[in-house]
Every structure is written in structure tokens, then in C-alpha cells.
Design a protein around this motif. Structure first.
Motif, PDB file in Angstrom:
ATOM      1  N   PRO A   1      41.368  67.594  57.525  1.00 41.08           N
ATOM      2  CA  PRO A   1      41.246  68.382  56.286  1.00 41.08           C
ATOM      3  C   PRO A   1      40.357  67.708  55.232  1.00 41.08           C
ATOM      4  O   PRO A   1      39.826  68.404  54.359  1.00 41.08           O
ATOM      5  N   VAL A   2      40.197  66.387  55.296  1.00 42.48           N
ATOM      6  CA  VAL A   2      39.268  65.724  54.377  1.00 42.48           C
ATOM      7  C   VAL A   2      37.841  66.144  54.710  1.00 42.48           C
ATOM      8  O   VAL A   2      37.040  66.468  53.828  1.00 42.48           O
ATOM      9  N   ASP A   3      37.516  66.184  55.996  1.00 46.20           N
ATOM     10  CA  ASP A   3      36.186  66.635  56.409  1.00 46.20           C
ATOM     11  C   ASP A   3      35.930  68.070  55.974  1.00 46.20           C
ATOM     12  O   ASP A   3      34.802  68.442  55.609  1.00 46.20           O
ATOM     13  N   ALA A   4      36.977  68.866  55.995  1.00 44.81           N
ATOM     14  CA  ALA A   4      36.819  70.284  55.659  1.00 44.81           C
ATOM     15  C   ALA A   4      36.449  70.490  54.195  1.00 44.81           C
ATOM     16  O   ALA A   4      35.778  71.476  53.856  1.00 44.81           O
ATOM     17  N   ILE A   5      36.864  69.574  53.308  1.00 42.15           N
ATOM     18  CA  ILE A   5      36.551  69.734  51.883  1.00 42.15           C
ATOM     19  C   ILE A   5      35.385  68.844  51.438  1.00 42.15           C
ATOM     20  O   ILE A   5      34.914  68.959  50.307  1.00 42.15           O
ATOM     21  N   TRP A   6      34.914  67.976  52.317  1.00 40.55           N
ATOM     22  CA  TRP A   6      33.827  67.031  51.984  1.00 40.55           C
ATOM     23  C   TRP A   6      32.499  67.731  52.287  1.00 40.55           C
ATOM     24  O   TRP A   6      31.951  67.615  53.368  1.00 40.55           O
ATOM     25  N   GLN A   7      31.991  68.449  51.302  1.00 39.34           N
ATOM     26  CA  GLN A   7      30.850  69.337  51.542  1.00 39.34           C
ATOM     27  C   GLN A   7      29.546  68.580  51.817  1.00 39.34           C
ATOM     28  O   GLN A   7      28.683  69.084  52.535  1.00 39.34           O
ATOM     29  N   ASP A   8      29.369  67.400  51.235  1.00 40.04           N
ATOM     30  CA  ASP A   8      28.142  66.640  51.464  1.00 40.04           C
ATOM     31  C   ASP A   8      28.400  65.412  52.333  1.00 40.04           C
ATOM     32  O   ASP A   8      27.781  64.370  52.172  1.00 40.04           O
ATOM     33  N   GLN A   9      29.324  65.562  53.274  1.00 42.34           N
ATOM     34  CA  GLN A   9      29.648  64.459  54.184  1.00 42.34           C
ATOM     35  C   GLN A   9      28.400  64.031  54.961  1.00 42.34           C
ATOM     36  O   GLN A   9      27.691  64.873  55.527  1.00 42.34           O
ATOM     37  N   PRO A  10      28.099  62.726  54.993  1.00 41.22           N
ATOM     38  CA  PRO A  10      26.887  62.266  55.681  1.00 41.22           C
ATOM     39  C   PRO A  10      26.923  62.585  57.175  1.00 41.22           C
ATOM     40  O   PRO A  10      28.000  62.751  57.770  1.00 41.22           O
ATOM     41  N   ALA A  11      25.759  62.656  57.763  1.00 38.52           N
ATOM     42  CA  ALA A  11      25.636  62.869  59.201  1.00 38.52           C
ATOM     43  C   ALA A  11      25.974  61.571  59.944  1.00 38.52           C
ATOM     44  O   ALA A  11      25.938  60.488  59.362  1.00 38.52           O
ATOM     45  N   PRO A  12      26.307  61.668  61.240  1.00 41.26           N
ATOM     46  CA  PRO A  12      26.535  60.446  62.020  1.00 41.26           C
ATOM     47  C   PRO A  12      25.277  59.584  62.040  1.00 41.26           C
ATOM     48  O   PRO A  12      24.156  60.104  62.016  1.00 41.26           O
ATOM     49  N   PRO A  13      25.421  58.262  62.077  1.00 46.75           N
ATOM     50  CA  PRO A  13      24.252  57.379  62.079  1.00 46.75           C
ATOM     51  C   PRO A  13      23.479  57.477  63.393  1.00 46.75           C
ATOM     52  O   PRO A  13      24.062  57.684  64.458  1.00 46.75           O
ATOM     53  N   LEU A  14      22.170  57.325  63.291  1.00 46.54           N
ATOM     54  CA  LEU A  14      21.294  57.412  64.469  1.00 46.54           C
ATOM     55  C   LEU A  14      20.272  56.279  64.461  1.00 46.54           C
ATOM     56  O   LEU A  14      19.076  56.499  64.638  1.00 46.54           O
ATOM     57  N   THR A  15      20.733  55.060  64.262  1.00 46.80           N
ATOM     58  CA  THR A  15      19.801  53.934  64.233  1.00 46.80           C
ATOM     59  C   THR A  15      19.429  53.519  65.657  1.00 46.80           C
ATOM     60  O   THR A  15      20.207  53.707  66.595  1.00 46.80           O
ATOM     61  N   PRO A  16      18.244  52.953  65.848  1.00 48.77           N
ATOM     62  CA  PRO A  16      17.788  52.606  67.196  1.00 48.77           C
ATOM     63  C   PRO A  16      18.646  51.530  67.869  1.00 48.77           C
ATOM     64  O   PRO A  16      19.128  50.603  67.216  1.00 48.77           O
ATOM     65  N   VAL A  17      18.824  51.683  69.160  1.00 50.12           N
ATOM     66  CA  VAL A  17      19.476  50.663  69.984  1.00 50.12           C
ATOM     67  C   VAL A  17      18.421  49.668  70.440  1.00 50.12           C
ATOM     68  O   VAL A  17      17.293  50.045  70.772  1.00 50.12           O
ATOM     69  N   GLU A  18      18.777  48.383  70.456  1.00 52.07           N
ATOM     70  CA  GLU A  18      17.865  47.368  70.964  1.00 52.07           C
ATOM     71  C   GLU A  18      18.572  46.516  72.003  1.00 52.07           C
ATOM     72  O   GLU A  18      19.807  46.456  72.059  1.00 52.07           O
ATOM     73  N   LEU A  19      17.803  45.851  72.823  1.00 50.06           N
ATOM     74  CA  LEU A  19      18.328  45.008  73.887  1.00 50.06           C
ATOM     75  C   LEU A  19      18.649  43.619  73.340  1.00 50.06           C
ATOM     76  O   LEU A  19      17.866  43.054  72.573  1.00 50.06           O
ATOM     77  N   GLN A  20      19.779  43.074  73.710  1.00 52.61           N
ATOM     78  CA  GLN A  20      20.088  41.668  73.438  1.00 52.61           C
ATOM     79  C   GLN A  20      19.581  40.859  74.632  1.00 52.61           C
ATOM     80  O   GLN A  20      20.109  40.962  75.740  1.00 52.61           O
ATOM     81  N   PRO A  21      18.542  40.048  74.440  1.00 55.01           N
ATOM     82  CA  PRO A  21      17.904  39.372  75.572  1.00 55.01           C
ATOM     83  C   PRO A  21      18.865  38.472  76.337  1.00 55.01           C
ATOM     84  O   PRO A  21      19.820  37.916  75.775  1.00 55.01           O
TER      85      PRO A  21
END
Length: 608
Positions: free
Chosen positions: A151-171
Motif C-alpha cells: 500500500p505504500v507503493d500504491a500511494i507513492w506517486q513519484d516512486q523511483p524506477a528500479p536501478p539499472l546500473t551496469p554490471v562489471e566483471l570482478q577479475p
């Protein structure tokens, strides 16, 4: 700049948000709702989209939960945040209680009427939490209701989108083991537990297992997602492909079948319907997963995350990386401590100090071609009374100058690709009082006691926590936090399951990195904390002894402040350790600095 100094809390927004939430709950037939500081992964840091507790209440701490009822709302926090929660939230809207002494599982039994319908989001609570809540609810004749939509999501009108930062390899040079070999080890561990599959919900486990890193949450290089590992080697990874370069996608495709996150629930259900025995960690796995499995007639196997212990016990490459990171970080800290010693009372403030340290770390990273990726947590930069707030976070509103006769507590850490650091030093500005010096020395004695400890295999963190407190106890003093937490390898600075604390039930194993950070806090006046990172050494014989004993290697390299040490309070053995430690700091850090900084370091590390 990696750290923001905005408080970002606006208590005036909470009233309309609470009203909207209560209206939503009434329409759903609920008398109350739990709002934890958690996401689907139960990590310390959450992405902006999952900061529901902060959005609703204004409280920005890393641990807490709100219970919103029709006519009252309670926020539960631990001892680190008792002052902060009152500063960031509106006391006309909320009351406050202890997350440790009177958590919701106890509170609801005493305060809610029989017949109350209490809602919760099953993605935001672990199976272990819900087991405890269910037991309390049954006893109090309360109904727990798992909601389909938060219900918090339902009233949070400007809720940010899920993060989409690049994945990198750990050598491999830093990871020390190929991901395919890790997956083979984990598959065997799953079979030993009597399961056909295990769900990885902890992004740190995902990062370690697949040798990847990301930037989806603050200060910890994580890529959010889930994995289903199989005892037969048929693994599945659920992560938004928008995070993958062609190289990363090709790499991951060799290790697991790749899916979008939206496919995760259906896959869990399909496996359960096929008779799978699916392992869930009660401390980490969301209740929603158990609901899906049981709804499809599958079997839930309660078992620890199979990656947790392998991730916690660092291999030789990870330990070598940590040592290198600590030498580099030590040089930056020496620059910082020298810089602070040159400042006059009232000349600098807490934010200036944070910025200076970040710049020193950045500069050393550039010079050694190992860039500072981030701070490992929001720096605790507390002068005078702010230093007495254990997890103080400086903001533009709270910022103050470091005045004559005050202590300055600086607790900070860095993320480098070869290792994660965490160090605390307490520095006097001008002439400290004799009380300050004595209590600093008692804290130092606790740090030395842990550093020198030898202990047999099977020893737990709870078994040694008291050694850090004995000197303080003899003077009627103590500190209200654990002595040490686990630390990851270019991962979470607060890593489980290992810890040195009264609640530290995990055995300390060779290769585990922990903090060693006793403290003392005089409310409204000053705080003292001293912290080094340590790693559990292999067990070795002691002359004349019957069994091999583990010990600790100290990783952190930075001097303690000479003027704060009451020499007569140190035993000959403690003094020997301190002088040897300072000699090592000079030997390892000295070649990395020069000029005025080297001169300062030579004086700081001279035998006491």
C-alpha cells in the motif's frame, strides 16, 4: 563526491502520507501495516525505490521498522538511532520504541486488540521473521495478512524506477577463483542439505558467486537480482539485461540461463510444481518465496545461503588484495591525520574533514592506479557531542566546527576493486582532558586484547567479545554496540555471518575479515572509538600447548594518537604490541609518503 550531506528528511510530508496510507488500509480491510527498512534482498543499503520507511516517516537510518495503525504509528529502532529518529521524524505523528528490547513481535502481543488484521508485504520480511510474528499473532488472536500490492507503493506517486546500473566483471586476480568452480562447490553444498535447488536472494552472494559487481545501491558494489542454483548444475540468473554489456552477457551465459526479473516468481513456482526441494535461508529469504513454493506443492528446505561461508572465508587472492588496499588506504589516512594535526581549534568543521579524507583517498588511488570506487559507508565525522552519537551522520544542519579541547571521532572506509576498508581513529583538538585520555587508553586496551588473542577452532564471536570490554568494565564503563562485524572483499563493509558481539554465534574461521572496534561514548560530551580490521589466521601450535590456536593478523595501518595514550595504564605486553604495530606502520606506509607527512609519521610511530 561520494557522500551527500543533505539530511533529505522533511517531517512535514509525513502527515499527508500517513493519512493516505491509512485510507488505503481501511479500504483493504486492514487495521495496521508494517513498513520495514528493507527490500526484497534484505541488504543494509536499499535502492531509492525501496526506501519506503524513509519516504513515509523521514527516518533515514539503516535499520528500523514502522507499525502504522488507524490512530497511532510507532517506529522501532536500535540503540544507534535513538537520537537520530527523533531528529528526523515528527513526534506528533510517531512514538518510538526499541527494535532490540521491544520489537514488533513483542509489541503487538501487548498492544493490539484480539481480531486486529495486520498487513505486511511478504517480499519485505524473511521467513524467519514471519515465523516469529505468526507465533505472536496466534497468541494474541491477531490475523497477519500478506498483501498482494504494497500500500505504500500504491500511494507513492513519484516512486523511483528500479536501478539499472551496469554490471562489471570482478577479475580473477582479485576474485581468486573462477565462477564456474564456485558454482560447482555450491551445487555440492545444496545436495548435502538434501535440496535440489537453492535460491540466492542476497546480492552479495550473487556478486561473489558469479564474480560480478554493480552499482545499484549506495556504497556497496552490488547488482540486484536473484539466482536459482541447482544441485545438478542447471543454474538460473534473474537480472535485467539492460545492465549487461555484450561481454558480460556472453560471460554469464556460460554460467547460467539468463532471465528477466519478472520471470523469477514463475520459475520458482514451476520448479516447486515439479517436486523440487528448494532451500531458503530463513535469515535472508522473503516469505513470498515460501508462499510460492508451498502453493505449488513444493518442499521448502530451511538452510543457510550456501555462498555465505565461502564468501566470508577469503582466499589468498582476496587477502592479498585486502592487504594492498589497506596499505593504500593507510597512506591516505596518514595524510589525513597529519593534516588534522596541523589545524587549529575552530578552523575546520565535520564536513570539511570528510571532504579532505575523500580527496586524500582519491589522490592515493590515482597515484597507485587503483581508483577509489566509493566510500564503503557514509563517513561518521563527529566532533564533541556528535562523536557520542554512535552512528552519527553529518549533514549541513548538524555540521559543527571542531573546537578546543574536543575529541573528533572519524570512522570511515573505502571501496577499491582489490578490497574494502573500514577504520576509526579519535583525534584530540588542542589539549584533551585527563578523563578523555584515560578512557581512550581503556578503549585502546580493548583493541589490543582482541588483536593479541589466541583461540581454538570452533570459537565464536560471542566467546571473545568480552575481551574488548574488560578494561572498560573494571572502571564501570561499557559500549552499546558489538565489537566487530564481518567485512567483504570489494563487497559489503558489514558482512555476515561472522561478527564479534554478544550475539555472534558463527564460528570464526581462517580467512574471515572482521572489524575490531571497541568504544566509549559520554552522551552530550564526546565519543571514543578505535578500529582496525583483522583477519583470522590459520591455527598454529603454541610452544608447550596441546592444540593449535588461531590468532588475528591486523590489516589496518595507521597510528594511534600519542597524546591520548596514558602510558602507565598499558601493561608491558600491551606496550610491546603497540610499539611493534607502530613500527610496522612506519615500515609499510613510510615508503608511500614523503616530506612533511613522512616526518609526522616518524614522530607518530616512535616507540612510546
Amino acid at each position: 563526491m561520494f557522500q551527500s550531506f543533505d539530511s533529505s528528511s522533511n517531517p512535514s510530508l509525513s502527515a499527508p502520507r500517513l493519512a493516505a496510507l491509512r485510507d488505503r488500509l481501511a479500504k483493504a480491510g486492514l487495521d495496521g501495516f508494517l513498513v520495514p527498512r528493507a527490500d526484497e534482498h534484505q541488504g543494509e543499503y536499499v535502492p531509492a525505490r525501496a526506501a519506503r520507511l524513509h519516504w513515509l516517516t523521514g527516518f533515514s537510518g539503516s535499520a528500523g521498522i514502522a507499525l502504522v495503525l488507524n490512530k497511532r504509528a510507532v517506529i522501532f529502532v536500535d540503540g544507534r538511532y535513538t537520537l537520530q529518529v527523533r531528529n528526523e521524524t515528527d513526534p506528533a505523528l510517531f512514538t518510538y520504541d526499541s527494535l532490540i528490547d521491544n520489537p514488533p513481535v513483542k509489541w503487538i502481543s501487548k498492544n493490539l486488540k484480539p481480531g486486529t488484521r495486520l498487513g505486511f508485504d511478504p517480499w519485505l520480511h524473511t521467513t524467519g521473521e514471519i515465523d516469529l510474528l505468526n507465533a505472536a499473532a496466534i497468541k494474541a488472536d491477531i490475523t497477519l495478512v500478506a498483501v498482494e500490492e504494497n500500500p505504500v507503493d500504491a500511494i507513492w506517486q513519484d516512486q523511483p524506477a528500479p536501478p539499472l546500473t551496469p554490471v562489471e566483471l570482478q577479475p580473477l586476480a582479485f576474485a581468486g577463483e573462477l565462477a564456474r568452480d564456485k558454482l560447482a562447490r555450491l551445487a555440492q553444498a545444496i545436495a548435502v542439505e538434501g535440496a535440489t535447488h537453492a535460491v540466492l536472494t542476497d546480492p552479495s552472494s550473487l556478486a561473489w558467486t558469479f564474480n560480478i559487481r554493480g552499482n545499484d545501491v549506495p556504497h556497496t558494489p552490488l547488482a540486484l537480482g536473484f539466482a536459482i542454483l541447482a544441485a545438478n548444475g542447471s543454474h538460473h540468473l534473474f537480472m535485467d539485461r539492460a545492465k549487461f554489456s555484450r561481454e558480460i552477457e556472453a560471460y554469464l551465459t556460460q554460467l547460467a540461463q539468463l532471465h528477466q526479473p519478472e520471470a523469477f516468481e514463475a520459475m520458482v513456482g514451476d520448479l516447486a510444481a515439479q517436486g523440487a526441494r528448494i532451500a531458503l535461508d530463513p535469515v535472508l529469504a522473503a516469505e513470498k518465496l515460501r508462499m510460492i513454493i508451498t502453493a505449488h506443492n513444493g518442499t521448502v528446505v530451511a538452510a543457510p545461503d550456501p555462498a555465505r561461508i565461502p564468501r566470508a572465508t577469503k582466499n589468498s587472492a582476496e587477502l592479498d588484495g585486502s592487504r594492498a588496499a589497506h596499505r593504500r588506504d593507510g597512506a591516505a589516512m596518514v595524510h589525513m591525520l597529519c593534516w588534522l594535526d596541523q589545524k587549529k581549534p575552530g578552523e575546520i568543521d565535520e564536513i570539511t574533514a570528510v571532504t579532505a579524507l575523500e580527496n586524500f583517498r582519491r589522490q592515493l588511488g590515482e597515484e597507485t592506479q587503483m581508483p577509489l570506487r566509493d566510500v564503503s559507508f557514509a563517513t561518521i565525522s563527529g566532533s564533541g557531542p556528535n562523536g557520542a552519537i554512535m552512528h552519527y551522520r553529518v549533514s549541513h544542519e548538524s555540521n559543527r566546527k571542531i573546537a578546543e579541547g574536543e575529541l573528533f571521532l572519524l570512522d570511515s572506509g573505502a571501496q577499491y576493486q582489490d578490497g574494502t576498508t573500514d577504520i576509526t581513529r579519535t583525534i584530540p583538538m588542542g589539549q584533551p582532558s585527563e578523563e578523555m585520555r584515560l578512557r581512550y587508553t581503556l578503549v585502546l586496551k580493548g583493541l589490543i586484547a582482541i588483536s593479541c588473542l589466541r583461540f581454538p577452532a570452533g570459537t565464536r564471536g560471542a566467546d571473545i567479545d568480552a575481551f574488548a570490554r574488560l578494561a572498560l568494565w573494571r572502571h564501570g564503563l561499557d559500549f552499546a554496540h558489538g565489537t566487530g562485524h564481518g567485512v567483504g572483499s570489494y563487497l559489503a563493509v558489514h558482512e555476515g555471518p561472522q561478527r564479534i558481539a554478544k550475539t555472534g554465534t558463527e564460528k570464526l574461521r581462517e580467512g574471515m575479515i572482521l572489524s575490531n572496534e571497541p568504544g566509549y561514548y559520554k552522551q552530550g560530551s564526546y565519543g571514543v572509538r578505535l578500529e582496525n580490521l583483522i583477519v583470522v589466521d590459520p591455527a598454529t601450535p603454541i610452544d608447550g600447548g596441546d592444540i593449535d590456536m588461531h590468532g588475528f593478523e591486523t590489516l589496518t595501518l595507521a597510528p594511534f594518537h600519542r597524546s591520548m595514550i596514558v602510558r602507565d595504564q598499558l601493561s608491558p605486553a600491551e606496550l610491546e604490541w603497540l610499539n611493534a604495530y607502530h613500527a610496522r606502520v612506519l615500515a609499510e606506509i613510510g615508503p608511500m609518503v614523503d616530506g612533511q607527512v613522512l616526518t609526522w609519521l616518524e614522530h607518530a610511530c616512535a616507540p612510546l
